[in-house]
Scaffold this active site. Structure first.
Site, PDB file in Angstrom:
ATOM      1  N   GLY A  71      15.961  55.756  32.631  1.00 44.62           N
ATOM      2  CA  GLY A  71      16.431  54.565  33.332  1.00 44.62           C
ATOM      3  C   GLY A  71      15.427  53.444  33.162  1.00 44.62           C
ATOM      4  O   GLY A  71      15.556  52.573  32.309  1.00 44.62           O
ATOM      5  N   ARG A  72      14.355  53.541  33.960  1.00 38.26           N
ATOM      6  CA  ARG A  72      13.349  52.486  34.022  1.00 38.26           C
ATOM      7  C   ARG A  72      12.783  52.098  32.653  1.00 38.26           C
ATOM      8  O   ARG A  72      12.568  50.921  32.375  1.00 38.26           O
ATOM      9  CB  ARG A  72      12.213  52.982  34.913  1.00 38.26           C
ATOM     10  CG  ARG A  72      11.126  51.972  35.145  1.00 38.26           C
ATOM     11  CD  ARG A  72       9.934  52.597  35.891  1.00 38.26           C
ATOM     12  NE  ARG A  72      10.265  53.618  36.837  1.00 38.26           N
ATOM     13  CZ  ARG A  72      10.307  53.442  38.157  1.00 38.26           C
ATOM     14  NH1 ARG A  72      10.021  52.275  38.679  1.00 38.26           N
ATOM     15  NH2 ARG A  72      10.608  54.449  38.954  1.00 38.26           N
ATOM     16  N   ARG A  92      11.271  46.959  46.046  1.00 38.85           N
ATOM     17  CA  ARG A  92      10.217  47.855  45.561  1.00 38.85           C
ATOM     18  C   ARG A  92       8.836  47.575  46.168  1.00 38.85           C
ATOM     19  O   ARG A  92       8.152  48.509  46.587  1.00 38.85           O
ATOM     20  CB  ARG A  92      10.151  47.852  44.030  1.00 38.85           C
ATOM     21  CG  ARG A  92      11.483  48.252  43.362  1.00 38.85           C
ATOM     22  CD  ARG A  92      11.341  48.555  41.879  1.00 38.85           C
ATOM     23  NE  ARG A  92      10.617  49.790  41.660  1.00 38.85           N
ATOM     24  CZ  ARG A  92       9.370  49.862  41.303  1.00 38.85           C
ATOM     25  NH1 ARG A  92       8.675  48.756  41.073  1.00 38.85           N
ATOM     26  NH2 ARG A  92       8.783  51.024  41.166  1.00 38.85           N
ATOM     27  N   TYR A 103       7.690  50.785  48.221  1.00 35.19           N
ATOM     28  CA  TYR A 103       6.714  51.661  47.549  1.00 35.19           C
ATOM     29  C   TYR A 103       5.361  50.989  47.350  1.00 35.19           C
ATOM     30  O   TYR A 103       4.541  51.507  46.583  1.00 35.19           O
ATOM     31  CB  TYR A 103       7.206  52.069  46.156  1.00 35.19           C
ATOM     32  CG  TYR A 103       8.649  52.469  46.028  1.00 35.19           C
ATOM     33  CD1 TYR A 103       9.108  53.667  46.568  1.00 35.19           C
ATOM     34  CD2 TYR A 103       9.543  51.662  45.337  1.00 35.19           C
ATOM     35  CE1 TYR A 103      10.433  54.043  46.413  1.00 35.19           C
ATOM     36  CE2 TYR A 103      10.869  52.041  45.179  1.00 35.19           C
ATOM     37  CZ  TYR A 103      11.314  53.230  45.723  1.00 35.19           C
ATOM     38  OH  TYR A 103      12.617  53.594  45.568  1.00 35.19           O
ATOM     39  N   CYS A 111      13.311  38.295  58.264  1.00 38.26           N
ATOM     40  CA  CYS A 111      12.550  38.392  59.503  1.00 38.26           C
ATOM     41  C   CYS A 111      11.869  39.743  59.644  1.00 38.26           C
ATOM     42  O   CYS A 111      12.200  40.537  60.530  1.00 38.26           O
ATOM     43  CB  CYS A 111      13.490  38.147  60.670  1.00 38.26           C
ATOM     44  SG  CYS A 111      14.351  36.593  60.447  1.00 38.26           S
ATOM     45  N   GLU A 112      10.984  40.049  58.755  1.00 42.40           N
ATOM     46  CA  GLU A 112      10.200  41.282  58.817  1.00 42.40           C
ATOM     47  C   GLU A 112       8.871  41.022  58.134  1.00 42.40           C
ATOM     48  O   GLU A 112       8.838  40.401  57.069  1.00 42.40           O
ATOM     49  CB  GLU A 112      10.865  42.419  58.025  1.00 42.40           C
ATOM     50  CG  GLU A 112      12.228  42.764  58.488  1.00 42.40           C
ATOM     51  CD  GLU A 112      12.466  44.274  58.528  1.00 42.40           C
ATOM     52  OE1 GLU A 112      11.481  45.049  58.532  1.00 42.40           O
ATOM     53  OE2 GLU A 112      13.634  44.641  58.563  1.00 42.40           O
ATOM     54  N   TYR A 172      15.905  49.203  39.127  1.00 44.09           N
ATOM     55  CA  TYR A 172      15.823  49.372  40.582  1.00 44.09           C
ATOM     56  C   TYR A 172      15.562  48.038  41.281  1.00 44.09           C
ATOM     57  O   TYR A 172      14.851  47.968  42.279  1.00 44.09           O
ATOM     58  CB  TYR A 172      14.750  50.413  40.949  1.00 44.09           C
ATOM     59  CG  TYR A 172      14.959  51.724  40.208  1.00 44.09           C
ATOM     60  CD1 TYR A 172      16.027  52.545  40.540  1.00 44.09           C
ATOM     61  CD2 TYR A 172      14.126  52.094  39.162  1.00 44.09           C
ATOM     62  CE1 TYR A 172      16.255  53.725  39.840  1.00 44.09           C
ATOM     63  CE2 TYR A 172      14.345  53.280  38.461  1.00 44.09           C
ATOM     64  CZ  TYR A 172      15.404  54.085  38.803  1.00 44.09           C
ATOM     65  OH  TYR A 172      15.623  55.242  38.113  1.00 44.09           O
TER      66      TYR A 172
END
Ligand code: LLP
Length: 418
Positions: free
Chosen positions: A275-276, A312, A316, A342-343, A371
């Site tokens: 994938g990546r 991401r 992570y 708002c985090e 991703y």
């Protein structure tokens, strides 16, 4: 060859200036380079040219129809993990004979959909799933081709959230139990047991764990063949890493050579689920600076992309390089690049040495092709961004930016609230 490059201090994707796309499409948006996608697919696939194999692109990394279609035209298949991914793959006219279905929790309706679509193989992950697939296939008058996804207990030495081949992970069937499970499955009337599979993790930067897993799988294949279970396919999963920052992952050729050495002369068709390594560095996220702000502690660059667009870094602590769309002699500051959500966890970069951008200037968040969009959400009722594919000096919007109407599609206010 790099298809994201500067011409006179301006970032281009192939022969198209990124700034022009931003002016016409608005920001934020994901931007994919057709030439890079194609080049990365070939770089992975062609070293295996002399052995029977199928490169089944892992579409969870990027499931845009145009992207999947491109690989289908290159002769690739896909690795799917849901009915939704199967739907997309079929829409992009991927050959069902090159689709493998992985995943620890396939729903009965997804199993039926896979059977109905005549996909190549189900990578089954538990004894209950095997039994269920056998009974659904029976009801449908079909035979399900299967592999067992085994858990080889190999440490991929990657981020714990994306390591999948350790005994403590939820994935696959313990390799020590596999012979028994195979024996049972091979007696079930509606199954054709034909493969072994594994996937040990993602963003691996060494070849050794792959080889270790492969050796374990090969000794299982020997055992199974001795039990008269004719294994014809070996699926090694995905997981080859890319350079986000300083990582030095093996080139696909090195990976291929190491693997081919192990399987020489064994009558097996190899399946890979990369994938990546194919999409990661073929895409960027383009975002615009809204405001800048400094406190005693910190500098903030507040941009119009957020954790809902690229999760991401928040999830992570991943590093994504950030480059200016137009290079200028800006001073360099240390700053957090944050979004409007708002985090406090909403950031694209933390404590980064970065150009002192001004409002309305554009930045490119690099290595965002895998991703990125696929993990995006509508959190804070933010419409999901556009996806654009460049080919040469042309660009194509391959997914429209969502509109406010899209945010409430399917929602209803019940009568009692009228
Ligand atoms: N096959 C299976 C069964 C998988 O579970 C995965 C990824 C792949 C293939 C493809 O792995 P790749 O070649 O892309 O490493 N969201 C995380 C990555 C999660 C990977 C999940 N499985 C991230 O953004 O790093």
């Amino acid at each position: 060859m790099h298809h994201f490059h500067y011409v006179d201090n301006e970032l281009y994707c192939e022969d198209t200036p990124v700034q022009r796309i931003a002016q016409e499409v608005g920001t934020p948006f994901y931007l994919y380079s057709h030439a890079t996608l194609k080049m990365h697919f070939e770089a992975f696939d062609s070293p295996f040219r002399d052995v029977p194999h199928i490169t089944c692109f892992s579409m969870k990394s990027n499931s845009n129809l145009a992207v999947i279609r491109l690989f289908a035209l290159e002769g690739g298949g896909v690795d799917i993990v849901s009915g939704g991914e199967l739907y997309r793959a079929l829409k992009a006219e991927v050959d069902p004979g090159k689709i493998v279905f992985s995943g620890v929790g396939k729903r009965p309706e997804d199993l039926a959909y896979g059977l109905d679509s005549d996909i190549l193989m189900f990578n089954t992950e538990s004894s209950q799933e095997i039994e269920r697939l056998n009974s659904i296939a029976g009801e449908m008058g079909k035979k399900a081709r299967i592999a067992l996804r085994v858990n080889p207990d190999v440490d991929p030495e990657t981020h714990p959230y994306i390591s999948t081949g350790l005994r403590e992970n939820k994935f696959g069937i313990d390799i020590r139990e596999a012979p028994d499970q195979y024996a049972k499955a091979s007696k079930m009337p509606n199954l054709e047991v034909m493969g072994v599979s594994c996937h040990i993790g993602s963003q691996l930067t060494q070849v050794d764990p792959f080889v270790e897993a492969l050796r374990k799988l090969l000794s299982l294949v020997d055992k199974l063949r001795a039990m008269d279970i004719p294994i014809r396919y070996l699926d090694l999963g995905g997981g080859l890493g890319i350079t986000y920052d300083q990582e030095e992952p093996p080139h696909p050729t090195e990976y291929a050579e190491a693997i081919k050495k192990e399987v020489k002369g064994l009558d097996l068709t190899l399946i890979f689920e990369p994938g990546r390594v194919i999409t990661g560095n073929a895409g960027i996220l383009v975002t615009k600076v809204l405001y800048t702000k400094s406190t005693d502690e910190k500098n903030f660059l507040i941009v119009d992309a957020a954790m809902n667009d690229l999760i991401r870094p928040s999830l992570y602590s991943s590093y994504h390089a950030i480059q200016p769309v137009v290079k200028k002699g800006r001073r360099v500051i240390k700053a957090d690049v944050v979004g409007p959500i708002c985090e406090s966890g909403d950031f694209l970069a933390k404590d980064r040495e970065i150009d002192a951008y001004e409002p309305d200037e554009l930045m490119a968040v690099m290595s965002a092709g895998a991703y990125g969009f696929t993990m995006s959400s509508n959190y804070n009722s933010r419409p999901r961004v556009a996806e654009v594919m460049v080919r040469g000096d042309q660009y194509h919007v391959v997914r429209e930016r969502e509109r406010y109407e899209d945010l409430i599609r399917g929602e209803r206010i019940p009568d009692f609230l009228q």
